[in-house]
Motif scaffolding. Structure first.
Motif, short mmCIF file in Angstrom:
data_model
loop_
_atom_site.label_atom_id
_atom_site.label_comp_id
_atom_site.label_asym_id
_atom_site.label_seq_id
_atom_site.Cartn_x
_atom_site.Cartn_y
_atom_site.Cartn_z
N GLU A 116 0.82 -1.22 0.00
CA GLU A 116 0.00 0.00 0.00
C GLU A 116 0.86 1.28 0.00
O GLU A 116 0.37 2.35 -0.30
CB GLU A 116 -0.94 0.02 1.21
N ILE A 117 2.11 1.15 0.39
CA ILE A 117 2.98 2.33 0.41
C ILE A 117 3.18 2.87 -0.99
O ILE A 117 3.17 4.07 -1.21
CB ILE A 117 4.35 2.00 1.03
N GLY A 118 3.31 1.96 -1.94
CA GLY A 118 3.61 2.37 -3.30
C GLY A 118 5.09 2.71 -3.43
O GLY A 118 5.90 2.34 -2.58
N ALA A 119 5.43 3.41 -4.47
CA ALA A 119 6.84 3.74 -4.73
C ALA A 119 7.24 5.00 -3.97
O ALA A 119 6.55 6.01 -4.02
CB ALA A 119 7.06 3.93 -6.22
N VAL A 120 8.33 4.91 -3.23
CA VAL A 120 8.87 6.05 -2.49
C VAL A 120 10.32 6.20 -2.90
O VAL A 120 11.03 5.22 -3.09
CB VAL A 120 8.78 5.81 -0.96
N ARG A 121 10.74 7.43 -3.06
CA ARG A 121 12.15 7.59 -3.37
C ARG A 121 12.80 8.56 -2.39
O ARG A 121 12.13 9.41 -1.80
CB ARG A 121 12.35 8.08 -4.81
N VAL A 122 14.09 8.39 -2.20
CA VAL A 122 14.86 9.31 -1.36
C VAL A 122 15.20 10.52 -2.21
O VAL A 122 15.96 10.42 -3.18
CB VAL A 122 16.14 8.63 -0.82
N ALA A 123 14.59 11.65 -1.88
CA ALA A 123 14.78 12.85 -2.69
C ALA A 123 16.15 13.46 -2.48
O ALA A 123 16.80 13.92 -3.40
CB ALA A 123 13.69 13.87 -2.38
N LYS A 124 16.58 13.47 -1.21
CA LYS A 124 17.93 13.96 -0.93
C LYS A 124 18.37 13.52 0.45
O LYS A 124 17.56 13.20 1.31
CB LYS A 124 18.01 15.47 -1.05
N ILE A 125 19.65 13.52 0.65
CA ILE A 125 20.24 13.23 1.95
C ILE A 125 21.16 14.39 2.29
O ILE A 125 22.12 14.67 1.57
CB ILE A 125 21.05 11.91 1.93
N GLU A 126 20.80 15.11 3.35
CA GLU A 126 21.59 16.28 3.74
C GLU A 126 22.47 15.95 4.92
O GLU A 126 22.03 15.29 5.87
CB GLU A 126 20.65 17.44 4.12
N LYS A 127 23.66 16.45 4.89
CA LYS A 127 24.57 16.27 6.02
C LYS A 127 24.31 17.39 7.01
O LYS A 127 24.56 18.56 6.71
CB LYS A 127 26.01 16.29 5.53
N LYS A 128 23.74 17.05 8.18
CA LYS A 128 23.42 18.07 9.17
C LYS A 128 24.55 18.29 10.16
O LYS A 128 24.69 19.35 10.74
CB LYS A 128 22.14 17.69 9.93
N SER A 129 25.32 17.24 10.38
CA SER A 129 26.49 17.34 11.24
C SER A 129 27.35 16.14 10.91
O SER A 129 27.01 15.35 10.03
CB SER A 129 26.11 17.34 12.73
N ALA A 130 28.46 16.01 11.62
CA ALA A 130 29.38 14.91 11.30
C ALA A 130 28.69 13.56 11.42
O ALA A 130 29.01 12.64 10.67
CB ALA A 130 30.60 14.97 12.22
N ARG A 131 27.73 13.44 12.33
CA ARG A 131 27.13 12.14 12.59
C ARG A 131 25.63 12.11 12.32
O ARG A 131 24.95 11.16 12.68
CB ARG A 131 27.41 11.72 14.04
N THR A 132 25.10 13.16 11.74
CA THR A 132 23.66 13.20 11.51
C THR A 132 23.34 13.51 10.05
O THR A 132 23.94 14.40 9.46
CB THR A 132 23.01 14.29 12.40
N ARG A 133 22.40 12.74 9.51
CA ARG A 133 21.94 13.01 8.15
C ARG A 133 20.43 13.25 8.18
O ARG A 133 19.72 12.64 8.95
CB ARG A 133 22.21 11.80 7.25
N ARG A 134 19.99 14.14 7.32
CA ARG A 134 18.56 14.31 7.14
C ARG A 134 18.17 13.65 5.82
O ARG A 134 18.70 13.99 4.77
CB ARG A 134 18.16 15.78 7.12
N VAL A 135 17.25 12.71 5.92
CA VAL A 135 16.81 11.98 4.74
C VAL A 135 15.43 12.49 4.35
O VAL A 135 14.50 12.45 5.15
CB VAL A 135 16.75 10.45 5.02
N VAL A 136 15.28 12.97 3.14
CA VAL A 136 13.99 13.50 2.68
C VAL A 136 13.37 12.50 1.69
O VAL A 136 13.97 12.15 0.69
CB VAL A 136 14.17 14.87 1.99
N LEU A 137 12.18 12.06 2.06
CA LEU A 137 11.46 11.07 1.24
C LEU A 137 10.35 11.75 0.47
O LEU A 137 9.78 12.74 0.90
CB LEU A 137 10.79 10.04 2.14
N GLU A 138 10.00 11.16 -0.68
CA GLU A 138 8.79 11.60 -1.37
C GLU A 138 8.19 10.44 -2.12
O GLU A 138 8.88 9.49 -2.50
CB GLU A 138 9.11 12.76 -2.30
N PHE A 139 6.88 10.51 -2.33
CA PHE A 139 6.24 9.48 -3.13
C PHE A 139 6.70 9.63 -4.56
O PHE A 139 6.72 10.75 -5.11
CB PHE A 139 4.71 9.61 -3.06
N ALA A 140 7.10 8.52 -5.16
CA ALA A 140 7.61 8.58 -6.53
C ALA A 140 6.44 8.75 -7.51
O ALA A 140 5.32 8.40 -7.22
CB ALA A 140 8.40 7.33 -6.86
#
Ligand SMILES: [Zn+2]
Length: 209
Positions: free
Chosen positions: A185-209
């Motif tokens: 039911e989720i359907g297709a999702v893609r990782v739109a971008k991965i931002e480096k927020k700090s040395a050990r933290t990433r922000r992952v932005v998802l969107e429905f494809a």
């Protein structure tokens, strides 16, 4: 007596009958509800409360109750401040509570996708460290090794109960959110971008494809 949170047992329930149990400055609590309150990385529901005489009141968001003695499921339905709802509701008023299903279903699909993403996030951050995930908005996920501990100890239900959500052999974690019954039911999702927020933290932005 606390609110009966129907979405715990049936996240596909779109409406329920109930009555007002408490009045706050900005909304009401009900004896039972289908509204999921903001928390656990998932947005709160919006929708409507229908009153007997055909009156409709817009619920603009749902939050956990702020009362000191609130149970984990006590939910505050935030009402449109322009609607004059204070004149239409009182403790004991019967209402029919309806969520905005399209909005909720999108949240359920996204939220379930984050479970899957958390399971593979080691690959995303290209590290072999254990990584925790924190859902920070509808479409953003923060992945960080520092989050592992807080994820593993925050119980989504009170009174010593913890609900574990398993997705096949892929993911198992404590969660109080709403999930689709089949990952198809989720359907297709893609990782739109991965931002480096700090040395050990990433922000992952998802969107429905
Ligand atoms: Zn979840």
């Amino acid at each position: 007596m606390g609110t009966v949170a129907i979405h715990r047992e049936d996240p596909y329930a779109r409406q329920c009958e109930g009555f007002v149990t408490r009045i706050a400055d900005d909304g009401v609590e009900l004896d039972r509800t289908v509204f999921y309150p903001l928390g656990g990385g998932q947005a709160g529901d919006a929708g409507t409360l229908l009153l007997g005489e055909g009156t409709t009141l817009d619920v603009i968001d749902a939050r956990k109750s702020r009362r000191d003695d609130a149970t984990p499921d006590d939910t505050l339905h935030l009402l449109d401040p322009e609607s004059g709802w204070q004149d239409k509701l009182a403790v004991g008023t019967a209402v029919s509570a309806h969520i905005d299903w399209e909005r909720r279903y999108r949240h359920m699909r996204f939220h379930t996708a984050t479970h899957l993403l958390c399971a593979v996030v080691h690959e995303l951050v290209a590290r072999s460290l254990p990584v925790g995930c924190e859902w920070i908005s509808d479409d953003e996920l923060r992945a960080s090794p520092q989050l592992v501990r807080s994820m593993s100890v925050s119980p989504p239900l009170g009174f010593g109960r913890v609900r574990l959500v398993r997705i096949g052999e892929v993911d198992l974690q404590p969660c109080g959110g709403t999930h689709v019954r089949n990952t198809a039911e989720i359907g297709a999702v893609r990782v739109a971008k991965i931002e480096k927020k700090s040395a050990r933290t990433r922000r992952v932005v998802l969107e429905f494809a």
